[in-house]
Design a protein around this motif. Structure first.
Motif, mmCIF file in Angstrom:
data_model
loop_
_atom_site.group_PDB
_atom_site.id
_atom_site.type_symbol
_atom_site.label_atom_id
_atom_site.label_comp_id
_atom_site.label_asym_id
_atom_site.label_seq_id
_atom_site.Cartn_x
_atom_site.Cartn_y
_atom_site.Cartn_z
ATOM 1 N N PHE A 9 0.832 -1.204 0.000
ATOM 2 C CA PHE A 9 0.000 0.000 0.000
ATOM 3 C C PHE A 9 0.871 1.260 0.000
ATOM 4 C CE2 PHE A 9 -1.985 3.290 2.711
ATOM 5 C CZ PHE A 9 -3.068 3.632 1.904
ATOM 6 N N LEU A 10 1.823 1.319 0.915
ATOM 7 C CA LEU A 10 2.694 2.494 1.007
ATOM 8 C C LEU A 10 3.563 2.666 -0.233
ATOM 9 C CD1 LEU A 10 3.820 2.333 4.739
ATOM 10 C CD2 LEU A 10 2.166 3.889 3.691
ATOM 11 N N THR A 11 4.028 1.568 -0.790
ATOM 12 C CA THR A 11 4.870 1.650 -1.985
ATOM 13 C C THR A 11 4.063 2.145 -3.174
ATOM 14 O OG1 THR A 11 6.243 -0.138 -1.114
ATOM 15 C CG2 THR A 11 6.508 0.390 -3.447
ATOM 16 N N ILE A 12 2.816 1.715 -3.284
ATOM 17 C CA ILE A 12 1.947 2.217 -4.356
ATOM 18 C C ILE A 12 1.775 3.723 -4.202
ATOM 19 C CG2 ILE A 12 -0.406 2.202 -5.285
ATOM 20 C CD1 ILE A 12 -0.468 -0.820 -4.402
ATOM 21 N N VAL A 13 1.505 4.160 -2.982
ATOM 22 C CA VAL A 13 1.336 5.598 -2.736
ATOM 23 C C VAL A 13 2.614 6.347 -3.106
ATOM 24 C CG1 VAL A 13 0.995 7.351 -0.947
ATOM 25 C CG2 VAL A 13 -0.423 5.281 -0.959
ATOM 26 N N ASP A 14 3.751 5.841 -2.662
ATOM 27 C CA ASP A 14 5.022 6.516 -2.907
ATOM 28 C C ASP A 14 5.425 6.497 -4.381
ATOM 29 O OD1 ASP A 14 5.174 7.042 -0.196
ATOM 30 O OD2 ASP A 14 6.551 5.387 0.221
ATOM 31 N N GLN A 15 5.157 5.390 -5.072
ATOM 32 C CA GLN A 15 5.561 5.255 -6.474
ATOM 33 C C GLN A 15 4.524 5.823 -7.439
ATOM 34 O OE1 GLN A 15 8.545 4.046 -7.603
ATOM 35 N NE2 GLN A 15 9.156 3.884 -5.461
ATOM 36 N N GLY A 16 3.277 5.885 -6.985
ATOM 37 C CA GLY A 16 2.226 6.442 -7.832
ATOM 38 C C GLY A 16 1.556 5.467 -8.768
ATOM 39 N N SER A 17 1.939 4.187 -8.701
ATOM 40 C CA SER A 17 1.282 3.194 -9.546
ATOM 41 C C SER A 17 1.523 1.791 -9.003
ATOM 42 C CB SER A 17 1.768 3.275 -10.997
ATOM 43 O OG SER A 17 3.014 2.639 -11.164
ATOM 44 N N PHE A 18 0.608 0.901 -9.368
ATOM 45 C CA PHE A 18 0.733 -0.493 -8.960
ATOM 46 C C PHE A 18 1.944 -1.143 -9.629
ATOM 47 C CE2 PHE A 18 -3.304 0.333 -7.296
ATOM 48 C CZ PHE A 18 -3.814 -0.755 -6.607
ATOM 49 N N SER A 19 2.134 -0.858 -10.918
ATOM 50 C CA SER A 19 3.226 -1.508 -11.648
ATOM 51 C C SER A 19 4.596 -1.037 -11.154
ATOM 52 C CB SER A 19 3.087 -1.302 -13.154
ATOM 53 O OG SER A 19 3.057 0.067 -13.466
ATOM 54 N N GLU A 20 4.732 0.251 -10.848
ATOM 55 C CA GLU A 20 6.010 0.741 -10.328
ATOM 56 C C GLU A 20 6.269 0.221 -8.919
ATOM 57 O OE1 GLU A 20 6.804 4.905 -10.884
ATOM 58 O OE2 GLU A 20 5.820 4.877 -12.840
ATOM 59 N N ALA A 21 5.205 0.069 -8.139
ATOM 60 C CA ALA A 21 5.348 -0.516 -6.804
ATOM 61 C C ALA A 21 5.794 -1.965 -6.913
ATOM 62 C CB ALA A 21 4.037 -0.423 -6.036
ATOM 63 N N ALA A 22 5.220 -2.685 -7.851
ATOM 64 C CA ALA A 22 5.602 -4.081 -8.051
ATOM 65 C C ALA A 22 7.081 -4.183 -8.403
ATOM 66 C CB ALA A 22 4.748 -4.704 -9.156
ATOM 67 N N GLU A 23 7.525 -3.314 -9.283
ATOM 68 C CA GLU A 23 8.936 -3.309 -9.674
ATOM 69 C C GLU A 23 9.831 -2.986 -8.473
ATOM 70 O OE1 GLU A 23 11.748 -0.807 -12.718
ATOM 71 O OE2 GLU A 23 9.727 -1.335 -13.402
ATOM 72 N N ALA A 24 9.437 -2.000 -7.690
ATOM 73 C CA ALA A 24 10.236 -1.601 -6.533
ATOM 74 C C ALA A 24 10.323 -2.713 -5.484
ATOM 75 C CB ALA A 24 9.653 -0.340 -5.908
ATOM 76 N N LEU A 25 9.257 -3.500 -5.370
ATOM 77 C CA LEU A 25 9.220 -4.579 -4.378
ATOM 78 C C LEU A 25 9.652 -5.926 -4.946
ATOM 79 C CD1 LEU A 25 5.882 -3.656 -2.564
ATOM 80 C CD2 LEU A 25 8.220 -3.344 -1.706
ATOM 81 N N LEU A 63 -7.044 7.946 5.332
ATOM 82 C CA LEU A 63 -7.037 7.669 6.767
ATOM 83 C C LEU A 63 -6.035 6.580 7.131
ATOM 84 C CD1 LEU A 63 -10.857 7.767 7.562
ATOM 85 C CD2 LEU A 63 -9.127 9.409 8.286
ATOM 86 N N LEU A 64 -5.895 5.594 6.248
ATOM 87 C CA LEU A 64 -4.973 4.483 6.515
ATOM 88 C C LEU A 64 -3.511 4.906 6.384
ATOM 89 C CD1 LEU A 64 -4.431 1.482 7.090
ATOM 90 C CD2 LEU A 64 -4.657 1.075 4.622
ATOM 91 N N LEU A 65 -3.230 5.860 5.520
ATOM 92 C CA LEU A 65 -1.848 6.225 5.187
ATOM 93 C C LEU A 65 -0.973 6.506 6.413
ATOM 94 C CD1 LEU A 65 0.224 6.693 2.954
ATOM 95 C CD2 LEU A 65 -0.680 9.005 2.709
ATOM 96 N N PRO A 66 -1.326 7.413 7.297
ATOM 97 C CA PRO A 66 -0.433 7.652 8.451
ATOM 98 C C PRO A 66 -0.364 6.455 9.398
ATOM 99 C CG PRO A 66 -2.432 8.973 8.635
ATOM 100 C CD PRO A 66 -2.452 8.331 7.285
ATOM 101 N N LYS A 67 -1.474 5.730 9.536
ATOM 102 C CA LYS A 67 -1.471 4.543 10.402
ATOM 103 C C LYS A 67 -0.557 3.465 9.850
ATOM 104 C CE LYS A 67 -5.228 5.188 13.260
ATOM 105 N NZ LYS A 67 -4.814 5.443 14.594
ATOM 106 N N ALA A 68 -0.587 3.272 8.529
ATOM 107 C CA ALA A 68 0.264 2.267 7.900
ATOM 108 C C ALA A 68 1.740 2.604 8.105
ATOM 109 C CB ALA A 68 -0.061 2.157 6.413
ATOM 110 N N ARG A 69 2.078 3.868 7.922
ATOM 111 C CA ARG A 69 3.474 4.282 8.143
ATOM 112 C C ARG A 69 3.883 4.040 9.604
ATOM 113 N NH1 ARG A 69 5.217 6.468 3.466
ATOM 114 N NH2 ARG A 69 3.829 7.803 2.273
ATOM 115 N N GLU A 70 2.987 4.370 10.511
ATOM 116 C CA GLU A 70 3.259 4.183 11.937
ATOM 117 C C GLU A 70 3.442 2.702 12.283
ATOM 118 O OE1 GLU A 70 0.479 4.683 15.803
ATOM 119 O OE2 GLU A 70 0.603 6.454 14.527
ATOM 120 N N ILE A 71 2.578 1.864 11.757
ATOM 121 C CA ILE A 71 2.648 0.421 12.030
ATOM 122 C C ILE A 71 3.964 -0.155 11.518
ATOM 123 C CG2 ILE A 71 1.686 -1.829 11.387
ATOM 124 C CD1 ILE A 71 -1.103 -0.404 11.496
#
Length: 74
Positions: A9-25, A63-71
């Motif tokens: 979830f966080l990587t998608i937000v940071d990368q701006g796309s599902f495909s770029e998140a997949a590549e990063a991970l 709403l999930l974004l800051p909680k996910a980072r915190e977790i």
């Protein structure tokens, strides 16, 4: 919550796309989509508005974004 799904979830937000998140991970795009789908099912709400190749966080995603980072930092 599954930490791998939160990381996706966080990587998608940071990368701006599902495909770029997949590549990063170093995962496939379907694997990323499945993690997000499972997370959305668990939370019983969509986290992203998908408009073609563009994505935007829903209110629930915002709403999930800051909680996910915190977790994941804990």
């Amino acid at each position: 919550m599954d930490p791998n799904a939160l990381k996706a979830f966080l990587t998608i937000v940071d990368q701006g796309s599902f495909s770029e998140a997949a590549e990063a991970l170093h995962l496939t795009q379907p694997a990323i989509s499945k993690r997000i789908s499972n997370l959305e099912q668990q939370l019983d709400t969509p986290l992203f508005d998908r408009m073609g190749r563009k994505i935007r966080l829903t209110d629930a995603g915002q709403l999930l974004l800051p909680k996910a980072r915190e977790i994941l930092q804990a």
